[in-house]
Design a protein around this motif. Sequence first.
Motif, mmCIF file in Angstrom:
data_model
loop_
_atom_site.group_PDB
_atom_site.id
_atom_site.type_symbol
_atom_site.label_atom_id
_atom_site.label_comp_id
_atom_site.label_asym_id
_atom_site.label_seq_id
_atom_site.Cartn_x
_atom_site.Cartn_y
_atom_site.Cartn_z
ATOM 1 N N MET A 25 70.688 -9.077 60.763
ATOM 2 C CA MET A 25 72.059 -9.553 60.524
ATOM 3 C C MET A 25 72.010 -10.963 59.952
ATOM 4 S SD MET A 25 74.161 -7.161 61.348
ATOM 5 C CE MET A 25 75.739 -7.923 61.686
ATOM 6 N N LEU A 49 91.599 -21.307 42.678
ATOM 7 C CA LEU A 49 92.608 -20.484 41.994
ATOM 8 C C LEU A 49 94.002 -21.083 42.165
ATOM 9 C CD1 LEU A 49 91.445 -16.849 42.798
ATOM 10 C CD2 LEU A 49 91.555 -17.923 40.557
ATOM 11 N N PHE A 77 85.499 -10.578 46.876
ATOM 12 C CA PHE A 77 84.869 -11.200 48.043
ATOM 13 C C PHE A 77 84.556 -10.146 49.115
ATOM 14 C CE2 PHE A 77 84.984 -13.337 52.154
ATOM 15 C CZ PHE A 77 84.078 -14.365 51.931
ATOM 16 N N LEU A 114 78.631 -5.566 50.777
ATOM 17 C CA LEU A 114 77.337 -5.284 50.134
ATOM 18 C C LEU A 114 76.233 -6.136 50.762
ATOM 19 C CD1 LEU A 114 76.590 -3.425 47.771
ATOM 20 C CD2 LEU A 114 76.733 -5.393 46.258
ATOM 21 N N ASP A 115 76.578 -7.386 51.051
ATOM 22 C CA ASP A 115 75.626 -8.305 51.671
ATOM 23 C C ASP A 115 75.211 -7.775 53.043
ATOM 24 O OD1 ASP A 115 74.123 -10.639 51.861
ATOM 25 O OD2 ASP A 115 75.724 -11.704 52.902
ATOM 26 N N ALA A 116 76.207 -7.387 53.839
ATOM 27 C CA ALA A 116 75.917 -6.897 55.192
ATOM 28 C C ALA A 116 75.090 -5.610 55.128
ATOM 29 C CB ALA A 116 77.228 -6.656 55.929
ATOM 30 N N VAL A 158 64.641 -3.770 48.294
ATOM 31 C CA VAL A 158 64.781 -2.581 49.145
ATOM 32 C C VAL A 158 64.485 -1.323 48.332
ATOM 33 C CG1 VAL A 158 66.497 -1.164 50.329
ATOM 34 C CG2 VAL A 158 66.357 -3.597 50.822
ATOM 35 N N ILE A 186 71.987 -11.145 46.850
ATOM 36 C CA ILE A 186 72.273 -9.750 47.234
ATOM 37 C C ILE A 186 71.532 -8.790 46.303
ATOM 38 C CG2 ILE A 186 74.069 -7.979 47.357
ATOM 39 C CD1 ILE A 186 76.042 -10.166 48.138
ATOM 40 N N HIS A 226 79.547 -18.297 53.490
ATOM 41 C CA HIS A 226 80.219 -17.329 52.611
ATOM 42 C C HIS A 226 81.738 -17.382 52.782
ATOM 43 C CE1 HIS A 226 76.268 -14.836 52.409
ATOM 44 N NE2 HIS A 226 76.264 -15.851 51.567
ATOM 45 N N ARG A 275 77.056 -16.739 57.235
ATOM 46 C CA ARG A 275 78.390 -16.118 57.205
ATOM 47 C C ARG A 275 79.472 -17.174 57.033
ATOM 48 N NH1 ARG A 275 79.461 -10.972 59.104
ATOM 49 N NH2 ARG A 275 77.609 -9.740 59.418
ATOM 50 N N LEU A 291 81.576 -8.072 48.026
ATOM 51 C CA LEU A 291 80.306 -8.790 48.155
ATOM 52 C C LEU A 291 79.910 -8.926 49.626
ATOM 53 C CD1 LEU A 291 80.634 -11.636 45.494
ATOM 54 C CD2 LEU A 291 79.073 -9.718 45.444
ATOM 55 N N TRP A 292 80.887 -9.199 50.476
ATOM 56 C CA TRP A 292 80.641 -9.358 51.910
ATOM 57 C C TRP A 292 80.035 -8.074 52.488
ATOM 58 C CZ3 TRP A 292 81.424 -13.556 55.183
ATOM 59 C CH2 TRP A 292 81.383 -13.287 56.538
ATOM 60 N N SER A 345 73.136 -4.502 52.677
ATOM 61 C CA SER A 345 71.777 -4.695 52.157
ATOM 62 C C SER A 345 70.889 -5.355 53.220
ATOM 63 C CB SER A 345 71.804 -5.529 50.875
ATOM 64 O OG SER A 345 72.282 -6.825 51.143
ATOM 65 N N ARG A 358 67.817 -8.756 46.833
ATOM 66 C CA ARG A 358 67.494 -8.040 48.074
ATOM 67 C C ARG A 358 67.566 -6.534 47.847
ATOM 68 N NH1 ARG A 358 71.641 -9.469 51.418
ATOM 69 N NH2 ARG A 358 70.865 -11.587 51.408
ATOM 70 N N LEU A 359 68.608 -6.094 47.141
ATOM 71 C CA LEU A 359 68.756 -4.660 46.876
ATOM 72 C C LEU A 359 67.599 -4.137 46.019
ATOM 73 C CD1 LEU A 359 72.592 -4.380 46.237
ATOM 74 C CD2 LEU A 359 71.293 -3.231 48.033
ATOM 75 N N TRP A 368 90.342 -11.736 43.612
ATOM 76 C CA TRP A 368 89.266 -12.480 44.266
ATOM 77 C C TRP A 368 89.020 -11.932 45.683
ATOM 78 C CZ3 TRP A 368 84.946 -14.567 44.621
ATOM 79 C CH2 TRP A 368 84.575 -15.406 45.663
ATOM 80 N N TRP A 407 74.968 -16.415 45.649
ATOM 81 C CA TRP A 407 75.206 -15.323 46.608
ATOM 82 C C TRP A 407 74.957 -13.960 45.957
ATOM 83 C CZ3 TRP A 407 80.593 -13.719 48.928
ATOM 84 C CH2 TRP A 407 80.382 -12.880 50.014
#
Lengths: 320, 73
Positions: A1, A21, B26, B32-34, A308, A301, A10, A7, B29-30, B36, A304-305, B22, A297
Amino acid sequence: MASTRTRVAHLLLGLWMSGVLAAMFVVIPQYEGLGNTGRIIIMHVPTAWVSVLAFGVSATFSALYLWRKKPEDDDRALAAAECGFLFTVLATVTGAIFSQVVWGIYWNWDPRQTSIFVLLLIYAGLFALRAALDNPDQKRQLGAVFSLFAFVTVPFLIFIAPRMAESTLHPNCAFLPGSKCDGIELSEGRIGLLGDRKVQLLMLEQQGDQVIAQVIVSEPGLVSEATLAPSFDLTQAAPAAMPEFPGLRYRIKMQDVDLTAGVVRLNIEAPGTEASDLRTRLTLLASTLGFTALFIWMYQIRARLLGVQWQLEQRQGAWQ
Amino acid sequence: MNVALEAGVAVYIALIVALAVWAGVFAYLWRLDAQSRELQRRLEQQPAPEISPPVSVSVRQQRPDLGEPRGAE
């Protein structure tokens, strides 16, 4: 985790970009002459910068792969190249939207547009090359070499080529402090290119303290032409009348005049010259930082993918 | 005229749309991150299968009437 710190980072990024924005739409002032369309610069410039960063990261890990032969380096190189490609597409799309509003056309093969299109093709070639090879070692090795060569073109295509061409409407002189458009020098009867418009100086005429030029401006493809009369104030040594290019929000200005030689320097006056507003600059900086963090970020990801996927392929091969 | 297209209102509608996009990116991605990370953790926990050495085959042909086997490896 994921660790709690990651976290939280992020989540902060999510809030940061939401703030960017909000600032983009309601905090920064409108650009003079461009209205709300000018706000797209807050997305356009950072995505372009991040694409350069991503291609740089890709080239670095490609070099590391060639040196150390670690598959992880190749995964990182590929992930960064893919992110760079995505951000380049975003920069191109936001630029095309801006182009539609300001130039009246999404795509007109301006030197800046052409160079970014070539860059996209080069990196698409990298992905095609990798997809065409089955041998993993060969794919990695050739991909790394291609990536290094591709990165050599990045500074040329993004920074040098568009500045070498005088005929670009990309508003370097409008938004980037310190940069300027030089314009073109014309004598009576001579023809030149200003932006993508053909201009011809018909005549120069002095009326009191003002010098007035008659300039024929032709649209690309010579679809139509108009006669404009920019003028120069001799007492203030500054441009006076700056008529708009037909159908554009850019103006033509007489930047300098040499009456004895009968030569004038004509230039483009872009609306909203220089993003001098502090709020705009801070938002632009915040957006650049946010997009950089977003790239990191996304790239993590994806790397990492890919790692894997490689492990799964290895195990599948062992089981078969 | 449509109220939503008035300059003062349209900019807020554009902001809401941009924020919604957005939020979607977000969340994707969150997730996908978890996922992966979880996949990587599982792979690291599972021992990698041992690669067995190549199988060698020996063929022995034997005829009972000849006594000695032929073609023995």
